[in-house]
Design an enzyme around this catalytic site. Structure first.
Site, mmCIF file in Angstrom:
data_model
loop_
_atom_site.group_PDB
_atom_site.id
_atom_site.type_symbol
_atom_site.label_atom_id
_atom_site.label_comp_id
_atom_site.label_asym_id
_atom_site.label_seq_id
_atom_site.Cartn_x
_atom_site.Cartn_y
_atom_site.Cartn_z
ATOM 1 N N GLY A 9 48.447 51.056 48.141
ATOM 2 C CA GLY A 9 48.143 49.651 48.242
ATOM 3 C C GLY A 9 48.762 48.810 47.057
ATOM 4 N NE ARG A 12 48.123 42.670 50.909
ATOM 5 C CZ ARG A 12 46.939 42.375 51.166
ATOM 6 N NH1 ARG A 12 46.297 41.453 50.399
ATOM 7 N NH2 ARG A 12 46.005 42.831 51.869
ATOM 8 N N GLY A 13 48.354 42.081 44.865
ATOM 9 C CA GLY A 13 47.230 41.902 44.326
ATOM 10 C C GLY A 13 46.954 42.761 42.953
ATOM 11 N N GLY A 82 42.710 49.222 50.426
ATOM 12 C CA GLY A 82 41.399 49.098 50.898
ATOM 13 C C GLY A 82 41.604 47.679 51.821
ATOM 14 C CE1 TYR A 145 36.249 45.667 50.046
ATOM 15 C CE2 TYR A 145 34.416 44.970 48.568
ATOM 16 C CZ TYR A 145 35.727 45.184 48.780
ATOM 17 O OH TYR A 145 36.627 45.421 47.614
ATOM 18 C CE LYS A 149 36.992 48.726 47.679
ATOM 19 N NZ LYS A 149 38.191 49.461 47.388
#
Length: 239
Positions: A9, A12-13, A82, A145, A149
């Site tokens: 992932g 981005r971010g 995620g 979520y 996590k």
């Protein structure tokens, strides 16, 4: 020495900031991404971008083969990919719940297990899992979520005990609210409400999360394993 680093992932971010931090340090960096195109900044930095949906075990296998062919065995894995599907419990469908778990928790299992093959042969490796303050602190409308996590903590600590004798470390970074495209869609009122809960009074920058990850993958962290490092401005302290 330049290491083979994989960031899932990473387009981005937080994942993008992590990939850039390792690339800037001279490591051979690969990222996986599920949709869209990798940003030009990664291409310019020589980062290898591999399209891969981590909910598909065959795609994970093919991604690793491509990365190993070009960069060698993965020595540092950052499991960052995620998704969220926030919904109140009474409105949350089974698919809302299971799809988040399949990406965030089971997807992490897939990429870690596959990286483990080369790490065991080399008798060294660093794995950093990106969790969330929500996994420890909880959040209304985020049962799926938060469960995914929180599961990463037990997963990392079990592997830290299982594989510590092989010189493999497994650690968790738990970010709080981070200034990314995902949080930019919030209204000013929502953002002010979130910041009011944070002792440091601001959002994190993605680069601050990347710095913690980079530390855990460094020689300076060689005696740290099974740890959960909060980078949340104090939001989740005590949890």
């Amino acid at each position: 020495m330049s290491r083979s680093v994989l960031v899932t992932g990473g387009n981005r971010g937080i994942g993008l900031a992590i990939a850039r931090a390792f690339a800037d340090a001279g490591d051979k960096v690969a990222i996986t991404y599920r949709s869209g195109e990798p940003p030009q900044v990664l291409t310019d930095a020589g980062v290898l971008a591999v399209k891969c949906d981590i909910t598909d075990a065959e795609q994970v296998e093919q991604a690793y083969k491509e990365i190993e062919d070009k960069h060698g065995n993965v020595e540092v894995l950052v499991a960052n990919a995620g998704i969220t599907k926030d919904q109140l419990l009474m409105r949350m469908s089974e698919e809302d719940f299971t799809s988040v778990l399949d990406t965030n928790l089971t997807g992490t299992f897939r990429v870690v297990k596959r990286a483990n093959r080369g790490m065991l042969r080399a008798r060294k490796g660093r794995v950093v899992l990106i969790s969330s303050v929500v996994g420890l602190y909880g959040g209304p409308g985020q049962a799926n979520y938060a469960a995914s996590k929180a599961g990463l903590v037990g997963f990392a600590r079990s592997l830290a005990r299982e594989l510590g004798s092989r010189n493999l470390t497994f650690n968790v970074v738990a970010p709080g609210f981070v200034d990314t495209d995902m949080t930019k869609v919030l209204t000013d009122e929502q953002r002010k409400g979130i910041v009011a809960q944070v002792p440091l009074g601001r959002y994190a920058q993605p680069e601050e999360i990347a710095a913690a990850v980079k530390f855990l993958a460094s020689d300076d962290a060689s005696y740290i394993t099974g740890a959960v490092i909060p980078v949340d401005g104090g939001l989740g302290m005590g949890h």
